[in-house]
Scaffold this active site. Structure first.
Site, PDB file in Angstrom:
ATOM      1  N   LYS A 122      -5.547   3.136   8.124  1.00  0.00           N
ATOM      2  CA  LYS A 122      -4.457   2.174   8.336  1.00  0.00           C
ATOM      3  C   LYS A 122      -3.276   2.534   7.441  1.00  0.00           C
ATOM      4  O   LYS A 122      -3.381   2.489   6.227  1.00  0.00           O
ATOM      5  CB  LYS A 122      -4.917   0.755   7.999  1.00  0.00           C
ATOM      6  CG  LYS A 122      -3.898  -0.292   8.461  1.00  0.00           C
ATOM      7  CD  LYS A 122      -4.163  -1.657   7.871  1.00  0.00           C
ATOM      8  CE  LYS A 122      -3.459  -1.882   6.570  1.00  0.00           C
ATOM      9  NZ  LYS A 122      -1.987  -1.814   6.648  1.00  0.00           N
ATOM     10  N   THR A 169      -1.992  -2.688  -7.657  1.00  0.00           N
ATOM     11  CA  THR A 169      -3.174  -2.940  -8.485  1.00  0.00           C
ATOM     12  C   THR A 169      -3.921  -4.197  -8.054  1.00  0.00           C
ATOM     13  O   THR A 169      -5.158  -4.210  -8.009  1.00  0.00           O
ATOM     14  CB  THR A 169      -2.764  -2.991  -9.973  1.00  0.00           C
ATOM     15  OG1 THR A 169      -2.390  -1.665 -10.367  1.00  0.00           O
ATOM     16  CG2 THR A 169      -3.897  -3.447 -10.867  1.00  0.00           C
ATOM     17  N   ALA A 170      -3.186  -5.245  -7.687  1.00  0.00           N
ATOM     18  CA  ALA A 170      -3.854  -6.491  -7.278  1.00  0.00           C
ATOM     19  C   ALA A 170      -4.679  -6.248  -6.012  1.00  0.00           C
ATOM     20  O   ALA A 170      -5.831  -6.703  -5.911  1.00  0.00           O
ATOM     21  CB  ALA A 170      -2.817  -7.579  -7.038  1.00  0.00           C
ATOM     22  N   THR A 171      -4.127  -5.503  -5.073  1.00  0.00           N
ATOM     23  CA  THR A 171      -4.864  -5.198  -3.844  1.00  0.00           C
ATOM     24  C   THR A 171      -6.091  -4.344  -4.176  1.00  0.00           C
ATOM     25  O   THR A 171      -7.174  -4.559  -3.625  1.00  0.00           O
ATOM     26  CB  THR A 171      -3.961  -4.460  -2.825  1.00  0.00           C
ATOM     27  OG1 THR A 171      -2.713  -5.130  -2.748  1.00  0.00           O
ATOM     28  CG2 THR A 171      -4.593  -4.395  -1.463  1.00  0.00           C
ATOM     29  N   GLU A 200       5.054  -3.430 -13.434  1.00  0.00           N
ATOM     30  CA  GLU A 200       5.567  -2.410 -12.510  1.00  0.00           C
ATOM     31  C   GLU A 200       6.669  -2.998 -11.629  1.00  0.00           C
ATOM     32  O   GLU A 200       6.445  -3.957 -10.898  1.00  0.00           O
ATOM     33  CB  GLU A 200       4.424  -1.887 -11.628  1.00  0.00           C
ATOM     34  CG  GLU A 200       4.866  -0.721 -10.779  1.00  0.00           C
ATOM     35  CD  GLU A 200       3.762  -0.159  -9.879  1.00  0.00           C
ATOM     36  OE1 GLU A 200       3.014  -0.934  -9.284  1.00  0.00           O
ATOM     37  OE2 GLU A 200       3.676   1.080  -9.788  1.00  0.00           O
ATOM     38  N   GLY A 239      -2.204   1.893  -3.384  1.00  0.00           N
ATOM     39  CA  GLY A 239      -1.356   0.713  -3.227  1.00  0.00           C
ATOM     40  C   GLY A 239      -1.268  -0.050  -4.527  1.00  0.00           C
ATOM     41  O   GLY A 239      -1.468   0.517  -5.609  1.00  0.00           O
TER      42      GLY A 239
HETATM   43  O1  TXE Z   1       1.173  -3.056  -1.672  1.00  0.00           O
HETATM   44  P1  TXE Z   1      -0.250  -3.308  -1.060  1.00  0.00           P
HETATM   45  P2  TXE Z   1       2.490  -3.913  -1.529  1.00  0.00           P
HETATM   46  C1  TXE Z   1       2.822  -1.440  -6.044  1.00  0.00           C
HETATM   47  C2  TXE Z   1       4.269  -1.789  -6.271  1.00  0.00           C
HETATM   48  C3  TXE Z   1       4.529  -2.820  -5.244  1.00  0.00           C
HETATM   49  C4  TXE Z   1       3.209  -3.567  -5.270  1.00  0.00           C
HETATM   50  C5  TXE Z   1       2.899  -4.336  -4.040  1.00  0.00           C
HETATM   51  O2  TXE Z   1       4.432  -2.345  -7.557  1.00  0.00           O
HETATM   52  O3  TXE Z   1       5.603  -3.658  -5.561  1.00  0.00           O
HETATM   53  O4  TXE Z   1       2.252  -2.557  -5.419  1.00  0.00           O
HETATM   54  O5  TXE Z   1       3.172  -3.570  -2.902  1.00  0.00           O
HETATM   55  C6  TXE Z   1      -2.950  -2.675   2.470  1.00  0.00           C
HETATM   56  N1  TXE Z   1      -7.437  -5.151   2.435  1.00  0.00           N
HETATM   57  N2  TXE Z   1       2.640  -0.261  -5.225  1.00  0.00           N
HETATM   58  O6  TXE Z   1       2.195  -5.371  -1.474  1.00  0.00           O
HETATM   59  O7  TXE Z   1      -0.346  -4.674  -0.475  1.00  0.00           O
HETATM   60  C7  TXE Z   1      -1.529  -2.781   2.984  1.00  0.00           C
HETATM   61  O8  TXE Z   1      -1.501  -3.211   4.319  1.00  0.00           O
HETATM   62  C8  TXE Z   1      -7.149  -3.895   2.808  1.00  0.00           C
HETATM   63  C9  TXE Z   1       2.224   0.933  -5.878  1.00  0.00           C
HETATM   64  O9  TXE Z   1       3.282  -3.387  -0.407  1.00  0.00           O
HETATM   65  O10 TXE Z   1      -1.225  -2.906  -2.078  1.00  0.00           O
HETATM   66  C10 TXE Z   1      -1.044  -1.365   2.777  1.00  0.00           C
HETATM   67  O11 TXE Z   1      -1.513  -0.530   3.829  1.00  0.00           O
HETATM   68  N3  TXE Z   1      -5.921  -3.377   2.752  1.00  0.00           N
HETATM   69  C11 TXE Z   1       1.701   1.914  -4.912  1.00  0.00           C
HETATM   70  C12 TXE Z   1      -1.734  -0.977   1.470  1.00  0.00           C
HETATM   71  O12 TXE Z   1      -2.809  -1.890   1.314  1.00  0.00           O
HETATM   72  C13 TXE Z   1      -4.933  -4.149   2.290  1.00  0.00           C
HETATM   73  C14 TXE Z   1       2.444   2.066  -3.644  1.00  0.00           C
HETATM   74  C15 TXE Z   1      -0.846  -1.057   0.222  1.00  0.00           C
HETATM   75  O13 TXE Z   1      -0.241  -2.310   0.179  1.00  0.00           O
HETATM   76  C16 TXE Z   1      -5.181  -5.476   1.872  1.00  0.00           C
HETATM   77  C17 TXE Z   1       2.791   0.784  -3.078  1.00  0.00           C
HETATM   78  C18 TXE Z   1      -6.508  -5.972   1.974  1.00  0.00           C
HETATM   79  N4  TXE Z   1      -6.830  -7.223   1.621  1.00  0.00           N
HETATM   80  C19 TXE Z   1       2.908  -0.304  -3.893  1.00  0.00           C
HETATM   81  N5  TXE Z   1      -4.008  -6.012   1.452  1.00  0.00           N
HETATM   82  C20 TXE Z   1       1.340   3.267  -5.490  1.00  0.00           C
HETATM   83  N6  TXE Z   1       0.277   3.316  -6.262  1.00  0.00           N
HETATM   84  O14 TXE Z   1       1.944   4.281  -5.191  1.00  0.00           O
HETATM   85  C21 TXE Z   1      -3.055  -5.056   1.593  1.00  0.00           C
HETATM   86  N7  TXE Z   1      -3.607  -3.941   2.131  1.00  0.00           N
END
Ligand code: TXE
Length: 479
Positions: free
Chosen positions: A173, A228-230, A383, A226
């Site tokens: 995904k 850290t919380a996720t 971040e 993605g």
């Molecule tokens: O990321 P998410 P978000 C950091 C950055 C950003 C913050 C939040 O600080 O502001 O994270 O970004 C999928 N089960 N990074 O909210 O949600 C989601 O659909 C399974 C750092 O956009 O973590 C997407 O495909 N999957 C980072 C992916 O997770 C889930 C790059 C990342 O999204 C899910 C991006 C769930 N329950 C943001 N919830 C880096 N390390 O490079 C979400 N997703």
């Protein structure tokens, strides 16, 4: 334009006919829709992957390698099409997508297409016991790959390529914010002759589609990049099912500058490590620490250079800073600029929204430098993930090391110095998965890639990725 799921080699609509709007961040307009896939679509993807696994896992390394390299070649052949799609979907300058994102996606397939032909396992002769042990490295089965929006195709393929090279089949995904190039990849996979079902791409929200992937009892490994919380949420869901996990999460990386460095090189690279991709790279050096003796010189020169960066429409070739990826992300970054001000930070440049003529509803922001008094403030600890960096002076190696390590993250660190002994001391002590000395973002795909502390678990890249995507089985034969 409507995007479809790619399942068993076919493009199909979501079963529940649920759709999400897809925005163009450069003008704030909706330009298409993507499936909001349900559990049933993920199950379809899983069943397709499962039925392809038997044959794909037995496909010779030579054949697997040939197909991966073919995908790489087709990406190169379609460079312009993919570049335009990536830039439009994400808001990044087209020049960046063309020079970095799409070539790197092609390299990922080529690299792992080659790496799998060199991947070997160990044998141990048990001397005196008349036995030989050897290790099989077997594919896991069906694995899940979930990627973010900042480097869409680049990070998507960084997971998929090693997964399929190692003989797994994938349910993947991409981020719902930037689905376009993942969608186009399906066509390329068909053209390259990737057997149906080896790769299945299911689009949708994290909380529905993503959640269905991580909860699936028979998807045995999850590779995620993605927030850290996720990542923490995924770990909680996956742990009771004993899934293998690779988590590449956020960063708040120190960029440590000593007065004995090569000044011009440091200055130019620091502009890049601060603002490349609108600062939306987990490796960006967002906390800049400068040795006190050269702090004022650096401050003046750095701010002057940052002011020269052109914020503009992603398709203009002279644009340095494009649009931020989404309205909500733009608002998050603006909120941090306000927090910085409230905490007593001084805005040395930037800090404001930019209205690009003709694209007034796009999500543009000036590159922003905040001078902070200490490292405890929120803008130095949390971040931001946008075109915002902080700068502050330091007195001694000991002080800067303490500050560099006093964050919950530990992804990368950059060090500028020509002192060899200091380099050795500091690279040993910095709490990070990657330390760059006198450079930034110089990547060799064979190296282990990942973070410590809240920046993640596990390593991607090279044979580490192939190890992650295989199970080791020890066979002991007595003779
Ligand atoms: O990321 P998410 P978000 C950091 C950055 C950003 C913050 C939040 O600080 O502001 O994270 O970004 C999928 N089960 N990074 O909210 O949600 C989601 O659909 C399974 C750092 O956009 O973590 C997407 O495909 N999957 C980072 C992916 O997770 C889930 C790059 C990342 O999204 C899910 C991006 C769930 N329950 C943001 N919830 C880096 N390390 O490079 C979400 N997703």
């Amino acid at each position: 334009m409507n995007i479809k799921n790619y399942i068993n080699g076919n493009f199909q609509n979501p079963k529940n006919n649920g759709w999400i709007d897809n925005y163009n961040p450069s003008n704030g307009e909706i330009y298409g829709q993507i499936p909001n896939s349900s559990k049933e679509d993920v199950e379809d993807g899983y069943l397709s992957a499962k039925s392809a696994f038997k044959q794909w896992s037995k496909t010779t390394l030579e054949d697997r390698s040939r197909i991966l390299i073919k995908i790489s070649e087709l990406l190169e052949k379609n460079l312009d099409r993919f570049t335009e799609a990536e830039s439009k979907d994400n808001g990044k300058p087209i020049s960046l997508a063309k020079a970095i994102d799409i070539p790197r996606a092609a390299s990922n397939f080529r690299f792992f297409g080659n790496a799998i032909t060199q991947f070997a396992s160990e044998s141990h002769e048990s001397i005196g016991q008349n036995a030989i042990n050897y290790t099989l490295r077997q594919p896991i089965g069906v694995v899940g790959c979930i990627s973010p929006w900042n480097l869409p195709l680049y990070l998507f393929t960084w997971k998929i390529a090693p997964a399929i090279a190692a003989g797994n089949c994938v349910v993947a995904k991409p981020s719902e914010v930037t689905p376009m190039t993942a969608y186009l990849l399906g066509e390329i996979c068909n053209e390259a002759g990737l057997p149906k079902g080896v790769l299945n791409i299911v689009h949708g929200l994290g909380t529905t589609t993503g959640q269905s992937i991580i909860e699936h009892p028979d998807i045995k490994a999850i590779s995620f990049t993605g927030g850290t919380a996720t990542g923490a949420h995924i770990a909680k869901v996956a742990a009771p099912m004993f899934k293998k996990l690779s988590l590449e999460l956020g960063g708040k990386n120190p960029n440590i500058i000593f007065a004995d460095c090569d000044y011009e090189d440091m200055l130019n690279t620091t502009v890049r490590s601060s603002f490349a991709n609108q600062g939306q790279i987990c490796l960006c050096g967002s906390r800049i620490f400068v040795e006190e003796t050269m702090y004022n010189t650096f401050k003046t020169d750095f701010v002057a250079k940052v002011k020269q960066l052109k914020v503009g429409h992603p398709s203009d070739l002279d644009t340095n800073i494009g649009a931020l990826v989404s309205k909500s992300h733009f608002e998050k970054v603006m909120e941090y600029i306000n927090i910085g001000k409230q905490e007593g930070g001084k805005i040395l440049c930037g800090g404001n929204e930019v209205k690009v003529e003709g694209y007034e509803n796009g999500y543009y922001l000036e590159p922003t430098v905040i001078e902070v008094q200490n490292d405890d403030c929120r803008v130095n600890q949390e971040e931001i993930f946008g075109p915002v960096v902080t700068i502050m002076p330091f007195k001694s190696e000991e002080d800067v090391l303490k500050m560099a390590n006093e964050v919950k993250y530990g992804l990368s660190a950059t060090l500028w110095t020509n002192d060899l002994k200091r380099t050795m001391r500091m690279t040993n002590e910095l709490e990070a998965g990657i330390v760059w000395v006198n450079t930034w973002m110089l990547r060799d795909l064979r190296t282990p890639f990942g973070g410590v502390k809240e920046s993640g678990v596990g390593r991607e890249g090279g044979f580490e990725a192939l190890r992650f995507f295989t199970e080791a089985k020890n066979v002991c034969i007595k003779y």
